[in-house]
Design an enzyme around this catalytic site. Structure first.
Site, PDB file in Angstrom:
ATOM      1  CB  CYS A  69      -0.911  -0.003   1.223  1.00 57.30           C
ATOM      2  SG  CYS A  69      -1.831   1.534   1.410  1.00 57.30           S
ATOM      3  CB  CYS A  72       0.782   1.614   4.808  1.00 61.24           C
ATOM      4  SG  CYS A  72      -0.745   0.657   5.001  1.00 61.24           S
ATOM      5  CG  HIS A 182      -4.510   3.469   3.672  1.00 61.92           C
ATOM      6  ND1 HIS A 182      -3.408   2.886   4.265  1.00 61.92           N
ATOM      7  CD2 HIS A 182      -4.842   4.524   4.465  1.00 61.92           C
ATOM      8  CE1 HIS A 182      -3.093   3.576   5.349  1.00 61.92           C
ATOM      9  NE2 HIS A 182      -3.957   4.563   5.494  1.00 61.92           N
ATOM     10  CG  HIS A 184      -7.197   7.553  -0.136  1.00 58.28           C
ATOM     11  ND1 HIS A 184      -7.643   6.265  -0.342  1.00 58.28           N
ATOM     12  CD2 HIS A 184      -7.153   8.126  -1.357  1.00 58.28           C
ATOM     13  CE1 HIS A 184      -7.850   6.063  -1.635  1.00 58.28           C
ATOM     14  NE2 HIS A 184      -7.573   7.178  -2.278  1.00 58.28           N
ATOM     15  CD  GLN A 186      -8.559  11.315  -5.286  1.00 58.76           C
ATOM     16  OE1 GLN A 186      -7.821  11.761  -6.165  1.00 58.76           O
ATOM     17  NE2 GLN A 186      -9.501  10.436  -5.533  1.00 58.76           N
TER      18      GLN A 186
HETATM   19 ZN    ZN Z   1      -2.437   1.221   3.556  1.00 60.33          ZN
END
Ligand code: ZN
Length: 383
Positions: A69, A72, A182, A184, A186
């Protein structure tokens, strides 16, 4: 602010109470290729809209395994976009941006054949160092940090030359086209006012002018929804949420500040505190509707930066999901995709009632009392 190995900016936002991190732990030790050439903006003379042509994005990371990832924290085995052994919230420039990295004006009177470098800025907001999970599981303190990060980035990106609109958003769920699991979001900083924002700004501007500058359309709609009550979902002291009268999506909620503010940066501390509570509550209710997590787009509308659109515009969230049943999604087909004419299979009043009702079920599955705000069911809503 520091820089990644290829020169991109990265910023860390820590929760209240997190100890300061040693700067040497935040150095990007990777060797990265030079940043890709920017894409192109082409002007569509048929619709008078800009289209970003970003062919280099085809090579971007697509659903990598968890041990690779890119957002991470960095470990010896996985040197990521975030060169830190741990973080709370991190914001960095997208390695495969649709817009940017340069920022300047686009041609003022574009026509058929007009092109420009795809200027602007695309940033990634890592909400948590935890790979698994979702925004709804962040907790209040972390959410409060994310709100501060959105406010900081809105102010900084708004100050870049040529930027016309700053748009923080989260796409959640593979059904929406998410390429990284993951948690997240934008932020896009556009060098033009986007088509949808232009439509909303025109309506907002006309309303504002007719009221001689005394009322924003967003605030007046909120007032109308609150006195009607049938589509209200949450009412707080500073923010309230409702399913809009003419919702387009099977699940759609607007979360609106009571005070007309143009963007995140203009929210005060008490407003940000409550927003963190109410936003988490909304996301949890979306997830409580079905046995599996609900895909959604969380779109934070902020007033465009053009002065004429600034006063009339107002920050608000449009939280939408194409999910129309446990195993069914609405697809944008002929009427919607080709004509922009939405047909909604759900009744807004019924959706609002379901979103009010799941509050009780959430309490039953053990959401900590501190995270489930006091009863916020609307006053006028039918039982
Ligand atoms: Zn991740």
């Amino acid at each position: 602010m520091s820089r990644l190995a290829d020169g991109r900016e990265i910023l860390f936002f820590d929760d209240a109470g997190t100890a300061e991190r040693p700067p040497e732990s935040l150095v990007d030790r990777r060797e990265l290729p030079a940043r890709p050439e920017p894409g192109q903006l082409r002007f569509d003379a048929l619709s008078r809209e800009w289209v970003a042509v970003a062919a280099h994005r085809q090579s971007r990371t697509h659903l990598p395994p968890a041990d690779q990832c890119p957002i991470c924290p960095t470990t010896p085995a996985n040197q990521t976009e975030i060169p830190a052994p741990d973080y709370d919230v991190a914001v960095f420039e997208n390695r495969f941006p649709s817009l940017g990295p340069a920022t300047h004006d686009v041609p003022a009177a574009p026509d058929w054949g007009t092109t420009a470098p795809a200027v602007g800025r695309c940033e990634v907001v890592a909400f948590t160092p935890q790979h698994a999970g979702s925004f709804a599981e962040l907790g209040w303190k972390r959410t409060r940090t994310v709100i501060d990060a959105w406010a900081h980035r809105t102010e900084a990106l708004s100050a870049l030359s040529g930027i016309q609109q700053v748009f923080p958003f989260e796409n959640r769920g593979a059904d929406i086209g998410v390429t990284l699991h993951h948690p997240h979001g934008q932020i896009y900083a556009y060098p033009y006012v986007t088509p949808r924002a232009a439509v909303l700004a025109a309506a907002a501007g006309e309303y504002f002018d007719h009221s001689d500058g005394t009322a924003t359309l967003t605030s007046s709609l909120l007032q109308a929804e609150r006195s009607d009550g049938s589509r209200m979902v949450l009412e707080g002291e500073h923010f309230s949420a409702y399913v809009p009268f003419a919702a387009r999506w099977p699940l759609e909620v607007h979360l609106v500040p009571h005070r007309p503010v143009p963007d995140f940066a203009a929210l005060n501390g008490a407003e940000r505190d409550e927003l963190a509570h109410l936003y988490l509550e909304l996301l949890r209710r979306f997830d409580a509707l079905y046995p599996t997590p609900t895909p959604y787009i969380a779109a934070w509308h902020q007033a465009p930066l053009e002065p004429a659109m600034r006063q009339a515009g107002q920050l608000h969230l449009q939280l939408t999901s194409p999910r129309r049943a446990a195993d069914k999604l609405k697809y944008l087909a002929g009427s919607e995709a080709a004509m922009g004419a939405f047909i909604n299979d759900t009744r807004p009043e019924s959706v609002a009632a379901r979103l009010r009702d799941v509050a009780g079920e959430l309490a039953a599955v053990g959401i900590p009392a501190a995270l489930a705000p006091a009863p916020l069911t609307p006053k006028g809503a039918p039982a």
